[in-house]
Design an enzyme around this catalytic site. Structure first.
Site, PDB file in Angstrom:
ATOM      1  N   ASP A  49     -24.357 -36.565  88.669  1.00 33.90           N
ATOM      2  CA  ASP A  49     -23.815 -35.561  87.791  1.00 33.90           C
ATOM      3  C   ASP A  49     -23.342 -35.934  86.420  1.00 33.90           C
ATOM      4  O   ASP A  49     -24.128 -36.162  85.505  1.00 33.90           O
ATOM      5  CB  ASP A  49     -22.535 -34.919  88.676  1.00 33.90           C
ATOM      6  N   HIS A 103     -28.971 -34.679  91.010  1.00 36.91           N
ATOM      7  CA  HIS A 103     -28.186 -34.154  89.867  1.00 36.91           C
ATOM      8  C   HIS A 103     -27.517 -35.109  88.728  1.00 36.91           C
ATOM      9  O   HIS A 103     -26.801 -35.973  89.182  1.00 36.91           O
ATOM     10  CB  HIS A 103     -27.219 -33.451  90.489  1.00 36.91           C
ATOM     11  N   HIS A 114     -28.073 -22.368  84.998  1.00 38.53           N
ATOM     12  CA  HIS A 114     -27.075 -23.368  84.667  1.00 38.53           C
ATOM     13  C   HIS A 114     -25.790 -23.175  86.014  1.00 38.53           C
ATOM     14  O   HIS A 114     -25.508 -23.859  86.685  1.00 38.53           O
ATOM     15  CB  HIS A 114     -26.225 -23.312  83.593  1.00 38.53           C
ATOM     16  N   GLU A 140     -17.840 -24.594  92.148  1.00 37.01           N
ATOM     17  CA  GLU A 140     -17.297 -26.187  92.037  1.00 37.01           C
ATOM     18  C   GLU A 140     -15.955 -26.171  91.954  1.00 37.01           C
ATOM     19  O   GLU A 140     -15.054 -27.043  92.435  1.00 37.01           O
ATOM     20  CB  GLU A 140     -17.964 -26.614  90.604  1.00 37.01           C
ATOM     21  N   HIS A 151     -25.454 -24.963  89.427  1.00 36.02           N
ATOM     22  CA  HIS A 151     -24.057 -25.519  90.087  1.00 36.02           C
ATOM     23  C   HIS A 151     -23.571 -24.143  90.622  1.00 36.02           C
ATOM     24  O   HIS A 151     -23.514 -23.060  90.259  1.00 36.02           O
ATOM     25  CB  HIS A 151     -23.296 -25.537  88.841  1.00 36.02           C
ATOM     26  N   HIS A 198     -26.651 -35.449  84.410  1.00 34.90           N
ATOM     27  CA  HIS A 198     -26.673 -35.046  82.806  1.00 34.90           C
ATOM     28  C   HIS A 198     -26.702 -36.441  82.277  1.00 34.90           C
ATOM     29  O   HIS A 198     -25.733 -36.813  82.001  1.00 34.90           O
ATOM     30  CB  HIS A 198     -25.600 -34.078  82.572  1.00 34.90           C
ATOM     31  N   HIS A 210     -22.418 -28.955  94.088  1.00 35.22           N
ATOM     32  CA  HIS A 210     -21.057 -29.210  94.397  1.00 35.22           C
ATOM     33  C   HIS A 210     -20.544 -28.459  95.629  1.00 35.22           C
ATOM     34  O   HIS A 210     -20.283 -29.083  96.585  1.00 35.22           O
ATOM     35  CB  HIS A 210     -20.258 -28.844  93.091  1.00 35.22           C
ATOM     36  N   GLN A 213     -24.535 -37.822  79.355  1.00 35.99           N
ATOM     37  CA  GLN A 213     -23.035 -37.944  79.425  1.00 35.99           C
ATOM     38  C   GLN A 213     -22.495 -39.362  79.928  1.00 35.99           C
ATOM     39  O   GLN A 213     -21.388 -39.820  79.869  1.00 35.99           O
ATOM     40  CB  GLN A 213     -22.579 -36.950  80.770  1.00 35.99           C
ATOM     41  N   TYR A 225     -29.844 -29.795  79.919  1.00 33.12           N
ATOM     42  CA  TYR A 225     -29.386 -28.648  79.283  1.00 33.12           C
ATOM     43  C   TYR A 225     -29.195 -28.870  77.578  1.00 33.12           C
ATOM     44  O   TYR A 225     -28.677 -28.087  76.969  1.00 33.12           O
ATOM     45  CB  TYR A 225     -28.146 -27.895  79.987  1.00 33.12           C
ATOM     46  N   ARG A 262     -13.094 -32.319  76.505  1.00 33.63           N
ATOM     47  CA  ARG A 262     -13.747 -31.217  75.678  1.00 33.63           C
ATOM     48  C   ARG A 262     -13.557 -31.824  74.111  1.00 33.63           C
ATOM     49  O   ARG A 262     -14.573 -31.604  73.390  1.00 33.63           O
ATOM     50  CB  ARG A 262     -12.768 -30.105  75.934  1.00 33.63           C
TER      51      ARG A 262
HETATM   52 ZN   LIG Z   1     -23.700 -30.979  86.821  1.00 34.88          ZN
END
Ligand SMILES: [Zn+2]
Length: 454
Positions: free
Chosen positions: A320, A54, A207, A235, A232, A56, A269, A59, A120, A81
């Site tokens: 992640d 897993h 997702h 979580e 996911h 992304h 998760h 990030q 994504y 955010r």
């Molecule tokens: Zn994730």
């Protein structure tokens, strides 16, 4: 053809000495012979290299930048955010390719042979698709080609901003697709995977229960008849409460009743489960995709690994958010979380196997299952996903077999990983990726270009 001879190696039925491993021209293990005479390239300690289930990738460039609080003390996601929004206004396909290549290089250096990318970020800033709908998926595939890492491409279907079916917010519009457009995007991503070496694979990823419509979730396993399905699940507490408020049951119960969960599924998760949910989900055959460093970083909660493994559940490890790329630390964090919760020691060990051995065996099998990649075993017919450890290091000196694994995981770190092969591609040598200089230069150019957003 390539031949290795290992002083000690971890085989499917346990440790063995003087092991000859023959690799064929496409990177599959052709034969494994125990008690063989020394021949070919000698290594001291040979292990199967696991899958990172897993990630992304993009990030990674945000790591370390979200450790402040905003004006509202109760909103611990505020800085994350804000940064994510600024970041998403700027990221181009070129940036995504450079960051993906870089993070996969780090994953290889940590000992992982394959990356399941939960992909994504699909569209342009503002949410308009690229002329090529699968542009970003192609960039992820290009990253894998450059890093030499095995890839399991998981295009993500992300449609709604919550269980009530509300529209996506500003920070989510680059992710969004209807089910129909997602199917077209997925088909394009599959084409990109087909251009990669033979070991590359793909699956699909709704997702989460919050981001995909109920009817679409119910038909996932039939709409996508082959390949793994990742999602996911359970979580954080607000997510559990939202699902319960809208659908009358908790997320795990809903997924068990409506999605036909089985060995094809990998649920990411699972940090917010009741004991009975843990047992029921473990028995479904689905893999729990755990990301202990990210889950610690986000304060998600503690996965009940003791109960899960006792119930026969399969587990795998992912990174992640990619805040840190550290295979041994993921395993150490998982085990330490159990000890802290239960006031216990060696929480995941059994009478037969030490903690490190049991976790390592589990993630080898779980990672292979979660990606449907023929890996995780030094055995004829499997991809040569392998790593060696530095047995000459002071941290491993004199250690062998399970205590060597324990010493790596609990007393050492990923600097003890010397060589890594992904499907026979020898990408890490002497602890460094063979293309490190060029990959880091590309990453630094990207960070420089993004510096106003970071
Ligand atoms: Zn994730």
């Amino acid at each position: 053809m390539k031949i290795f001879w290992a002083k000690q190696a971890l085989l499917p039925d346990g440790w063995a000495s003087d092991v000859r491993v023959d690799i064929d021209a496409v990177g599959r293990i052709d034969a494994v012979t125990v008690g063989a005479a020394e021949v070919g390239e000698r290594v001291e300690c040979l292990l199967p290299a696991p899958v990172n289930v897993h990630s992304h990738a993009f990030q990674r460039a945000m790591a370390g930048l979200t450790e402040r609080r905003g004006p509202n003390a109760s909103d611990s996601f505020w800085t994350w955010r804000q940064l994510m929004f600024r970041f998403l206004d700027r990221l181009t396909p070129e940036h995504v390719e450079a960051i993906t290549t870089f993070v996969q290089m780090e994953m290889l250096e940590a000992g992982y042979a394959c990356n399941a990318e939960f992909h994504y970020l699909h569209h342009q800033p503002g949410g308009v698709p690229y002329d090529n709908l699968s542009e970003m998926a192609e960039r992820v595939a290009a990253g894998a080609e450059a890093s030499g890492m095995g890839l399991c491409m998981l295009p993500v279907h992300y449609q709604f901003g919550g269980c009530d079916g509300r529209a996506l917010g500003d920070g989510q519009i680059r992710f969004g697709n209807t089910f129909e457009r997602f199917q077209a995007l997925h088909a394009g991503a599959v084409e990109a995977v087909k251009a990669l070496p033979e070991d590359a694979g793909y699956g699909v990823a709704p997702h989460s229960l919050r981001a995909v419509g109920v009817e679409d979730l119910r038909q996932y396993s039939t709409a996508f008849a082959r390949g793994p399905i990742h999602m996911h699940l359970a979580e954080q507490i607000p997510e559990v409460e939202e699902v319960e408020a809208h659908w009358g049951v908790r997320p795990v119960e809903w997924a068990l009743k409506n999605m036909g969960l089985d060995q094809r599924f990998c649920l990411i998760h699972c940090t917010q489960m009741l004991p009975e949910e843990t047992v029921a989900l473990a028995k479904s055959g689905a893999v729990a995709g755990l990301c202990p460093i990210t889950e610690s970083s986000l304060g998600d909660g503690i996965f009940d690994g003791v109960r899960w493994l006792e119930s026969g559940g399969a587990v795998a490890i992912g990174s992640d958010s990619n805040i840190r790329i550290a295979l041994s630390e993921e395993l150490r964090t998982l085990d330490h979380s159990q000890r802290l919760r239960d006031n216990s020691r060696a929480a995941l060990a059994t009478v037969e196997h030490s903690t490190g051995r049991r976790m390592f065996d589990s993630i080898l099998a779980g990672g292979a299952q979660a990606t449907q990649r023929k890996s995780g075993r030094l055995e004829a017919g499997y991809w040569a996903d392998m790593l060696t450890l530095d047995t000459a290091s002071e941290h491993l000196w004199g250690r062998s077999h399970d205590t060597l694994l324990d010493s790596w995981i609990f007393a050492g770190d990923d600097r003890l990983v010397v060589d890594v092969w992904s499907a026979g591609r020898h990408m890490v040598q002497g602890g460094r990726h063979v293309g490190r200089e060029k990959i880091v230069a590309g990453y630094l150019r990207t960070i420089e270009a993004l510096k106003d957003a970071l």
